[in-house]
Design a protein around this motif. Structure first.
Motif, PDB file in Angstrom:
ATOM      1  N   TRP A  73     -15.598  35.301  34.119  1.00 20.17           N
ATOM      2  CA  TRP A  73     -15.728  35.092  35.558  1.00 20.17           C
ATOM      3  C   TRP A  73     -14.366  34.663  36.093  1.00 20.17           C
ATOM      4  O   TRP A  73     -13.778  33.700  35.598  1.00 20.17           O
ATOM      5  CB  TRP A  73     -16.776  34.038  35.880  1.00 20.17           C
ATOM      6  N   PHE A  74     -13.901  35.363  37.093  1.00 22.43           N
ATOM      7  CA  PHE A  74     -12.633  35.084  37.727  1.00 22.43           C
ATOM      8  C   PHE A  74     -12.867  34.882  39.211  1.00 22.43           C
ATOM      9  O   PHE A  74     -13.857  35.361  39.769  1.00 22.43           O
ATOM     10  CB  PHE A  74     -11.657  36.258  37.539  1.00 22.43           C
ATOM     11  N   ARG A  75     -11.915  34.202  39.849  1.00 21.74           N
ATOM     12  CA  ARG A  75     -11.992  34.077  41.293  1.00 21.74           C
ATOM     13  C   ARG A  75     -10.615  34.283  41.894  1.00 21.74           C
ATOM     14  O   ARG A  75      -9.602  34.081  41.236  1.00 21.74           O
ATOM     15  CB  ARG A  75     -12.567  32.719  41.699  1.00 21.74           C
ATOM     16  N   GLN A  76     -10.625  34.688  43.141  1.00 23.87           N
ATOM     17  CA  GLN A  76      -9.370  34.991  43.811  1.00 23.87           C
ATOM     18  C   GLN A  76      -9.464  34.649  45.291  1.00 23.87           C
ATOM     19  O   GLN A  76     -10.452  34.973  45.938  1.00 23.87           O
ATOM     20  CB  GLN A  76      -9.038  36.476  43.660  1.00 23.87           C
ATOM     21  N   VAL A  77      -8.430  33.974  45.769  1.00 21.74           N
ATOM     22  CA  VAL A  77      -8.307  33.719  47.197  1.00 21.74           C
ATOM     23  C   VAL A  77      -7.184  34.603  47.720  1.00 21.74           C
ATOM     24  O   VAL A  77      -6.282  34.986  46.973  1.00 21.74           O
ATOM     25  CB  VAL A  77      -8.037  32.235  47.504  1.00 21.74           C
ATOM     26  N   PRO A  78      -7.207  34.912  49.004  1.00 22.93           N
ATOM     27  CA  PRO A  78      -6.179  35.801  49.565  1.00 22.93           C
ATOM     28  C   PRO A  78      -4.774  35.257  49.311  1.00 22.93           C
ATOM     29  O   PRO A  78      -4.518  34.060  49.476  1.00 22.93           O
ATOM     30  CB  PRO A  78      -6.513  35.812  51.055  1.00 22.93           C
ATOM     31  N   GLY A  79      -3.904  36.133  48.850  1.00 23.74           N
ATOM     32  CA  GLY A  79      -2.527  35.763  48.631  1.00 23.74           C
ATOM     33  C   GLY A  79      -2.238  35.171  47.267  1.00 23.74           C
ATOM     34  O   GLY A  79      -1.087  34.843  46.965  1.00 23.74           O
ATOM     35  N   LYS A  80      -3.265  35.030  46.439  1.00 22.86           N
ATOM     36  CA  LYS A  80      -3.075  34.460  45.106  1.00 22.86           C
ATOM     37  C   LYS A  80      -3.655  35.385  44.049  1.00 22.86           C
ATOM     38  O   LYS A  80      -4.471  36.265  44.343  1.00 22.86           O
ATOM     39  CB  LYS A  80      -3.722  33.076  45.017  1.00 22.86           C
ATOM     40  N   GLY A  81      -3.232  35.179  42.820  1.00 24.48           N
ATOM     41  CA  GLY A  81      -3.755  35.961  41.725  1.00 24.48           C
ATOM     42  C   GLY A  81      -5.131  35.490  41.310  1.00 24.48           C
ATOM     43  O   GLY A  81      -5.627  34.456  41.767  1.00 24.48           O
ATOM     44  N   ARG A  82      -5.760  36.276  40.448  1.00 25.04           N
ATOM     45  CA  ARG A  82      -7.079  35.893  39.961  1.00 25.04           C
ATOM     46  C   ARG A  82      -6.972  34.736  38.969  1.00 25.04           C
ATOM     47  O   ARG A  82      -6.076  34.700  38.138  1.00 25.04           O
ATOM     48  CB  ARG A  82      -7.742  37.090  39.293  1.00 25.04           C
ATOM     49  N   GLU A  83      -7.936  33.850  39.067  1.00 23.26           N
ATOM     50  CA  GLU A  83      -8.004  32.672  38.199  1.00 23.26           C
ATOM     51  C   GLU A  83      -9.283  32.730  37.395  1.00 23.26           C
ATOM     52  O   GLU A  83     -10.374  32.872  37.959  1.00 23.26           O
ATOM     53  CB  GLU A  83      -7.999  31.411  39.077  1.00 23.26           C
ATOM     54  N   GLY A  84      -9.153  32.603  36.091  1.00 17.71           N
ATOM     55  CA  GLY A  84     -10.344  32.591  35.256  1.00 17.71           C
ATOM     56  C   GLY A  84     -11.052  31.257  35.339  1.00 17.71           C
ATOM     57  O   GLY A  84     -10.410  30.207  35.304  1.00 17.71           O
ATOM     58  N   VAL A  85     -12.373  31.273  35.479  1.00 19.63           N
ATOM     59  CA  VAL A  85     -13.124  30.026  35.530  1.00 19.63           C
ATOM     60  C   VAL A  85     -14.098  29.887  34.369  1.00 19.63           C
ATOM     61  O   VAL A  85     -14.485  28.761  34.029  1.00 19.63           O
ATOM     62  CB  VAL A  85     -13.875  29.858  36.870  1.00 19.63           C
ATOM     63  N   ALA A  86     -14.515  30.984  33.769  1.00 20.95           N
ATOM     64  CA  ALA A  86     -15.448  30.895  32.650  1.00 20.95           C
ATOM     65  C   ALA A  86     -15.404  32.174  31.835  1.00 20.95           C
ATOM     66  O   ALA A  86     -15.135  33.248  32.369  1.00 20.95           O
ATOM     67  CB  ALA A  86     -16.874  30.652  33.146  1.00 20.95           C
ATOM     68  N   THR A  87     -15.634  32.018  30.552  1.00 22.70           N
ATOM     69  CA  THR A  87     -15.844  33.177  29.697  1.00 22.70           C
ATOM     70  C   THR A  87     -17.098  32.934  28.870  1.00 22.70           C
ATOM     71  O   THR A  87     -17.471  31.783  28.608  1.00 22.70           O
ATOM     72  CB  THR A  87     -14.669  33.443  28.743  1.00 22.70           C
ATOM     73  N   ILE A  88     -17.739  34.018  28.477  1.00 24.04           N
ATOM     74  CA  ILE A  88     -18.882  33.882  27.589  1.00 24.04           C
ATOM     75  C   ILE A  88     -18.830  35.014  26.577  1.00 24.04           C
ATOM     76  O   ILE A  88     -18.828  36.192  26.920  1.00 24.04           O
ATOM     77  CB  ILE A  88     -20.214  33.792  28.359  1.00 24.04           C
ATOM     78  N   ALA A  89     -18.773  34.618  25.328  1.00 22.17           N
ATOM     79  CA  ALA A  89     -18.554  35.545  24.236  1.00 22.17           C
ATOM     80  C   ALA A  89     -19.840  36.259  23.836  1.00 22.17           C
ATOM     81  O   ALA A  89     -20.937  35.835  24.214  1.00 22.17           O
ATOM     82  CB  ALA A  89     -17.999  34.785  23.039  1.00 22.17           C
ATOM     83  N   PRO A  90     -19.709  37.337  23.041  1.00 24.33           N
ATOM     84  CA  PRO A  90     -20.920  37.983  22.513  1.00 24.33           C
ATOM     85  C   PRO A  90     -21.811  37.010  21.748  1.00 24.33           C
ATOM     86  O   PRO A  90     -23.023  37.212  21.673  1.00 24.33           O
ATOM     87  CB  PRO A  90     -20.353  39.082  21.607  1.00 24.33           C
ATOM     88  N   SER A  91     -21.208  35.973  21.170  1.00 24.71           N
ATOM     89  CA  SER A  91     -21.964  34.951  20.435  1.00 24.71           C
ATOM     90  C   SER A  91     -22.688  33.973  21.346  1.00 24.71           C
ATOM     91  O   SER A  91     -23.346  33.062  20.859  1.00 24.71           O
ATOM     92  CB  SER A  91     -21.000  34.174  19.541  1.00 24.71           C
ATOM     93  N   TYR A  92     -22.561  34.157  22.637  1.00 26.22           N
ATOM     94  CA  TYR A  92     -23.120  33.260  23.646  1.00 26.22           C
ATOM     95  C   TYR A  92     -22.277  32.006  23.869  1.00 26.22           C
ATOM     96  O   TYR A  92     -22.626  31.187  24.705  1.00 26.22           O
ATOM     97  CB  TYR A  92     -24.566  32.838  23.356  1.00 26.22           C
TER      98      TYR A  92
END
Length: 121
Positions: free
Chosen positions: A35-54
């Motif tokens: 899960w990434f988020r982005q505000v105008p004028g900035k790059g995407r920021e990762g906020v969460a990852t979830i692996a195949p292992s959960y």
């Protein structure tokens, strides 16, 4: 291949939202989702990852407020966001990476179109 996010919206500070991302067209359970988020004028920021292992990894700035999960039967991943702050306002994207979880956008093979989250004071 398609990733479709939903669940965004406008809430007041302190509120909650649950984002969903449904995947189709690929072998879902081999992929890490980010899960990434982005505000105008900035790059995407990762906020969460979830692996195949959960296994879920939450970025420090949202730890304790955001949780990530997945349901392999539904080919879906989720981002539960609680105690939202105005600084969380952004377009939120889910992305899929074959096998490896990462905070780097370059790792991800597929991206959704995004869902807007707006948090007001």
């Amino acid at each position: 291949v398609e990733l479709v996010e939903s669940g965004g919206g406008s809430v007041q500070a302190g509120g909650s939202l649950r984002l969903s991302c449904r995947a189709s067209g690929f072998v879902y359970n081999r992929y890490c989702f980010g899960w990434f988020r982005q505000v105008p004028g900035k790059g995407r920021e990762g906020v969460a990852t979830i692996a195949p292992s959960y296994k879920a990894t939450i970025e420090d700035s949202v730890k304790g407020r955001f949780t990530a999960s997945r349901d392999n039967r539904q080919n879906s991943v989720y981002l539960e966001m609680n105690n939202l702050e105005p600084e969380d306002t952004a377009m939120y994207y889910c992305a899929a990476a074959l096998f490896e979880c990462s905070w780097s956008e370059a790792t991800y093979n597929f991206w959704g179109q995004g869902t807007q989250v707006t948090v007001s004071t």
